[in-house]
Design an enzyme around this catalytic site. Structure first.
Site, short mmCIF file in Angstrom:
data_model
loop_
_atom_site.label_atom_id
_atom_site.label_comp_id
_atom_site.label_asym_id
_atom_site.label_seq_id
_atom_site.Cartn_x
_atom_site.Cartn_y
_atom_site.Cartn_z
N PHE A 1 0.90 -1.27 0.09
CA PHE A 1 -0.17 -0.06 0.04
C PHE A 1 1.12 1.21 0.13
O PHE A 1 1.98 1.21 0.21
CB PHE A 1 -0.98 0.07 1.20
CG PHE A 1 -0.36 -0.20 2.36
CD1 PHE A 1 0.11 0.83 3.25
CD2 PHE A 1 -0.11 -1.46 2.90
CE1 PHE A 1 0.72 0.52 4.41
CE2 PHE A 1 0.43 -1.79 4.40
CZ PHE A 1 0.94 -0.41 4.79
N TYR A 2 0.17 2.25 -0.34
CA TYR A 2 0.81 3.69 -0.62
C TYR A 2 0.53 4.57 0.49
O TYR A 2 -0.44 4.65 1.06
CB TYR A 2 0.66 4.34 -1.94
CG TYR A 2 1.49 3.47 -2.93
CD1 TYR A 2 2.68 3.86 -3.31
CD2 TYR A 2 0.73 2.34 -3.54
CE1 TYR A 2 3.18 3.02 -4.39
CE2 TYR A 2 1.32 1.69 -4.47
CZ TYR A 2 2.67 1.87 -4.75
OH TYR A 2 3.26 1.25 -5.76
N LEU A 3 1.68 5.14 1.11
CA LEU A 3 1.43 6.34 2.13
C LEU A 3 1.28 7.45 1.56
O LEU A 3 0.74 8.73 2.20
CB LEU A 3 2.55 6.25 3.44
CG LEU A 3 2.65 4.84 4.13
CD1 LEU A 3 3.91 4.61 4.99
CD2 LEU A 3 1.22 4.48 4.73
N VAL B 1 -3.27 5.10 1.05
CA VAL B 1 -3.90 6.07 0.17
C VAL B 1 -4.28 5.20 -0.99
O VAL B 1 -3.59 4.22 -1.56
CB VAL B 1 -2.76 7.14 -0.54
CG1 VAL B 1 -3.42 7.93 -1.51
CG2 VAL B 1 -2.24 7.97 0.70
#
Length: 157
Positions: free
Chosen positions: A29-31, A82
């Site tokens: 996942f993206y921060l 995000v």
């Protein structure tokens, strides 16, 4: 700092499966995501986690930094993702002494299969495996960050 030189391809059939050397279950996942940088957290086989920072707008060559993160902290940070969390199985497949990473996506991206080749040398098209269905290097729709934000690409090349 390591430069990431990467080509990305769609996969047309399952003939690559006979050459699989290793499988890794990945949740990532993206921060943070922008046009010139991303911060990604990847958990591999539920056992280890890495934070990756990528800089640059050219999808084939970017600056990349990676750091180990305690697994418990990585799982906590998932709450700050995000876009969507990406689930996939990565298969290591060797063809003509080059290592391809074939990602079979699960969940909301089920049906998408993408092969990546990281190498400093240009591999001529005639040396690519027969299971390659076309190059999508530089097509933002197939970047993992875009897949997290926008889901399955609506149009194929």
């Amino acid at each position: 700092m390591a430069k990431e030189i990467e080509r990305k391809f769609l996969v047309k059939d399952d003939s690559w499966r006979a050459a699989v050397e290793k499988k890794i279950t990945i949740v990532q996942f993206y921060l943070a995501i922008s046009s010139e940088r991303s911060i990604r957290l990847r958990i591999s086989d539920g056992k280890s986690a890495k934070l990756t920072l990528k800089f640059g707008s050219d999808l084939s060559v970017r600056d990349e930094f990676e750091y180990a993160v305690p697994l418990a902290e990585a799982n906590e940070m998932r709450a700050f993702a995000v876009g969507s969390v990406i689930a996939k199985t990565r298969h290591h497949v060797r063809h003509r002494d080059f290592l391809y990473e074939v990602d079979v996506f699960n969940g909301h991206l089920h049906g998408l299969v993408v092969a990546e080749l990281e190498t400093p040398e240009n591999v001529p098209d005639e040396q690519l495996p027969g299971w390659i269905d076309g190059e999508v290097t530089g097509d933002i729709r197939y970047s993992n960050a875009s897949l997290a934000l926008n889901g399955f690409p609506s149009l194929r090349r």
